[in-house]
Design a protein around this motif. Structure first.
Motif, PDB file in Angstrom:
ATOM      1  N   ILE A  49       0.850  -1.186   0.000  1.00  0.00           N
ATOM      2  CA  ILE A  49       0.000   0.000   0.000  1.00  0.00           C
ATOM      3  C   ILE A  49       0.887   1.238   0.000  1.00  0.00           C
ATOM      4  O   ILE A  49       2.066   1.174   0.400  1.00  0.00           O
ATOM      5  CB  ILE A  49      -0.950  -0.003   1.215  1.00  0.00           C
ATOM      6  N   GLY A  50       0.357   2.341  -0.477  1.00  0.00           N
ATOM      7  CA  GLY A  50       1.148   3.561  -0.525  1.00  0.00           C
ATOM      8  C   GLY A  50       1.587   4.024   0.854  1.00  0.00           C
ATOM      9  O   GLY A  50       0.895   3.816   1.850  1.00  0.00           O
ATOM     10  N   ARG A  51       2.760   4.647   0.893  1.00  0.00           N
ATOM     11  CA  ARG A  51       3.296   5.197   2.141  1.00  0.00           C
ATOM     12  C   ARG A  51       3.471   6.695   1.955  1.00  0.00           C
ATOM     13  O   ARG A  51       4.269   7.136   1.122  1.00  0.00           O
ATOM     14  CB  ARG A  51       4.624   4.538   2.491  1.00  0.00           C
ATOM     15  N   ALA A  52       2.734   7.463   2.722  1.00  0.00           N
ATOM     16  CA  ALA A  52       2.753   8.914   2.569  1.00  0.00           C
ATOM     17  C   ALA A  52       4.026   9.509   3.153  1.00  0.00           C
ATOM     18  O   ALA A  52       4.471   9.129   4.232  1.00  0.00           O
ATOM     19  CB  ALA A  52       1.539   9.526   3.249  1.00  0.00           C
ATOM     20  N   GLY A  53       4.600  10.446   2.427  1.00  0.00           N
ATOM     21  CA  GLY A  53       5.678  11.260   2.945  1.00  0.00           C
ATOM     22  C   GLY A  53       5.133  12.595   3.419  1.00  0.00           C
ATOM     23  O   GLY A  53       3.945  12.906   3.237  1.00  0.00           O
ATOM     24  N   PRO A  54       5.969  13.431   4.034  1.00  0.00           N
ATOM     25  CA  PRO A  54       5.496  14.726   4.535  1.00  0.00           C
ATOM     26  C   PRO A  54       4.828  15.583   3.473  1.00  0.00           C
ATOM     27  O   PRO A  54       3.829  16.268   3.753  1.00  0.00           O
ATOM     28  CB  PRO A  54       6.776  15.377   5.067  1.00  0.00           C
ATOM     29  N   GLU A  55       5.350  15.550   2.232  1.00  0.00           N
ATOM     30  CA  GLU A  55       4.739  16.375   1.190  1.00  0.00           C
ATOM     31  C   GLU A  55       3.341  15.904   0.839  1.00  0.00           C
ATOM     32  O   GLU A  55       2.447  16.721   0.536  1.00  0.00           O
ATOM     33  CB  GLU A  55       5.622  16.415  -0.061  1.00  0.00           C
ATOM     34  N   ASP A  56       3.112  14.578   0.903  1.00  0.00           N
ATOM     35  CA  ASP A  56       1.766  14.051   0.687  1.00  0.00           C
ATOM     36  C   ASP A  56       0.803  14.568   1.756  1.00  0.00           C
ATOM     37  O   ASP A  56      -0.338  14.940   1.461  1.00  0.00           O
ATOM     38  CB  ASP A  56       1.770  12.522   0.726  1.00  0.00           C
ATOM     39  N   VAL A  57       1.269  14.587   2.987  1.00  0.00           N
ATOM     40  CA  VAL A  57       0.422  15.005   4.101  1.00  0.00           C
ATOM     41  C   VAL A  57       0.096  16.495   3.996  1.00  0.00           C
ATOM     42  O   VAL A  57      -1.056  16.905   4.191  1.00  0.00           O
ATOM     43  CB  VAL A  57       1.111  14.693   5.443  1.00  0.00           C
TER      44      VAL A  57
END
Length: 486
Positions: free
Chosen positions: A40-48
């Motif tokens: 599954i996708g793993r969000a980085g800070p920029e995604d958040v």
């Protein structure tokens, strides 16, 4: 049609639609078998940060949606979860290591949370205030705006939805960060439920990720309220970062909950309750009965009954119909549990049952003759371990129970319930159960602890949820423009 389709969520996060994440992917692995279930996708800070901005853009329109329409979305979400309960339970077993009973309980409670949240949308949201001036004075509860929810692995569905659902019902947008270890049953499942229920794009976004994603969520300017469930150590960090950014932070943290068995209790029935409190979901519950305080008059019978119950419980594949305890979530947690058990035995405790493991399967363990400074007694174990300490007087029991930095849940077993309540009044605790063990949860009841267990009751029930996910606004109205001295 499947509700949780790997072809839909595979290698993606949910931003209103399933999209790739800048942070890459996280493997989805069964703790029971080690089987790779996907990624599954793993969000980085920029995604958040992008998700928070997106949520802020769509939240005002959602807040102005008629409450009847918001309630309808929540009811439909509940219907969908109920309709797909077998699939949801299967993923809780596969990914979360939940035995069949625990998985069924999780889906049942999560469904109830959705229905209760639907009812929350129509509740009164203000009051008329007294005023000495010729004006109308009132207070009203308005949506906080964007709510960040950080949920753990142990009850991933319940501990996400109990914040997500009421926050949405009250007109907020939500960014949910589930634990990467249970990102499907604690994240993708809710994303699909709400998407199919008709929630507008961007009002709920689901971004599994690590500590960097959590820090970005707390720091993001649009996020005004953060709901965190997890360990006390992590909660301190969340609280500190939230304070730095002037966020309202709700913390539901760890526990080391005592079960007091008084001299007039039936030791066999008390032990059956104590076994449930310590061994349910392998002890991986914040409310787990972590300390068994038993009057010396009934202690021998209680320990014998508790050990016999522990030895009788089936530990194995959570998909098995007879399985009571599944695996611990990972090897790190297993090794921590075993070190606490061995350290307590080395300190003089008697191993009355368990104390061994195969792979991630840890036998339910009973430790007798435990001293208050033994590792498994003084520390939140988060495993299937029941340390027993004997006491000779009620005053001693109160002292032992209160001698802890935690204050989440308290159980008291007694033949005299009123006496049990008198004892409870002397012990700081956010939750008290007379003639029951320490693990319980209902959508209609306020939930939370004191001390190192968190910042008080703020989930469950109308009042706690409204307080948690709205801001109080004072409004006055006059018939004409006010006159002032200058």
């Amino acid at each position: 049609m499947h509700l949780i389709d790997p072809d839909v969520w595979g290698h993606k996060v949910f931003t209103g639609a399933w999209t790739p994440a800048a942070g890459g992917t996280t493997p989805v692995v069964s703790p029971a078998t080690g089987t790779h279930l996907g990624a599954i996708g793993r969000a980085g800070p920029e995604d958040v940060r992008a998700a928070a901005d997106r949520a802020a853009d769509v939240q005002p329109q959602w807040a102005h949606t008629p409450y009847t329409d918001r309630a309808a979305v929540l009811r439909t979400a509940g219907d969908l979860l109920a309709e797909h309960k077998e699939e949801a339970q299967r993923w809780l077993r596969l990914e979360g290591g939940s035995a069949r009973g625990k998985a069924a309980f999780s889906v049942h409670v999560a469904t109830a949370e959705l229905y209760e949240a639907a009812a929350l949308a129509s509740q009164a949201h203000g009051e008329v205030l007294r005023t000495a001036q010729p004006k109308l004075s009132l207070s009203r509860q308005v949506p906080a705006g964007v709510v960040g929810v950080i949920a753990p692995f142990n009850f991933p569905l319940i501990l996400a939805v109990r914040s997500v659902a009421p926050a949405l019902a009250l007109g907020n947008a939500v960014v949910l960060k589930p634990d990467p270890r249970t990102a499907v049953c604690g994240g993708a499942l809710l994303a699909e439920v709400f998407r199919r229920a008709g929630l507008p794009d961007g009002v709920l976004q689901v971004l599994p990720g690590g500590a960097d994603a959590g820090e970005a969520l707390i720091a993001a300017p649009p996020v005004r309220v953060v709901s965190f469930t997890g360990s006390t150590a992590a909660g301190r960090a969340v609280g500190e970062l939230g304070a730095r950014h002037l966020k309202r932070v709700h913390l539901e943290l760890g526990g080391n909950s005592p079960l007091i068995v008084l001299a007039d209790a039936d030791p066999g029935r008390a032990a059956a309750a104590g076994a449930w409190g310590s061994f349910l979901h392998q002890g991986q519950i914040c409310m787990t009965t972590g300390r068994h305080l038993v009057h010396e008059r009934v202690a021998d019978a209680y320990v014998d009954a508790l050990a016999a119950k522990a030895d009788s419980l089936t530990v194995g594949d959570p998909d098995g119909a007879e399985t009571v305890l599944g695996p611990l979530i990972d090897a790190g947690q297993r090794d921590k549990v075993h070190a606490l058990v061995r350290g307590s035995v080395d300190a003089g405790a008697r191993l009355a049952a368990g104390g061994s493991y195969t792979d991630l399967y840890y036998r339910p363990t009973v430790l007798d003759g435990v001293a208050p400074d033994s590792p498994a007694y003084a520390t939140e174990v988060f495993g299937p371990v029941a340390p027993v300490v004997r006491f000779s007087s009620t005053d001693e029991a109160v002292r032992l129970a209160a001698d802890s930095p935690y204050g989440l849940s308290l159980g008291i077993i007694t033949g005299n319930p009123m006496r049990g309540l008198e004892v409870a009044d002397r012990i700081p605790s956010g939750i008290v159960h007379i003639n029951d063990q320490t693990v319980d949860d209902e959508p209609t009841a306020p939930f939370g602890g004191v001390g190192d267990s968190g910042t008080g009751a703020r989930f469950g029930g109308t009042r706690a949820n409204i307080d948690a996910f709205t801001e109080t606004q004072w409004v006055t109205m006059r018939a004409d423009i006010a006159r002032h001295p200058f």
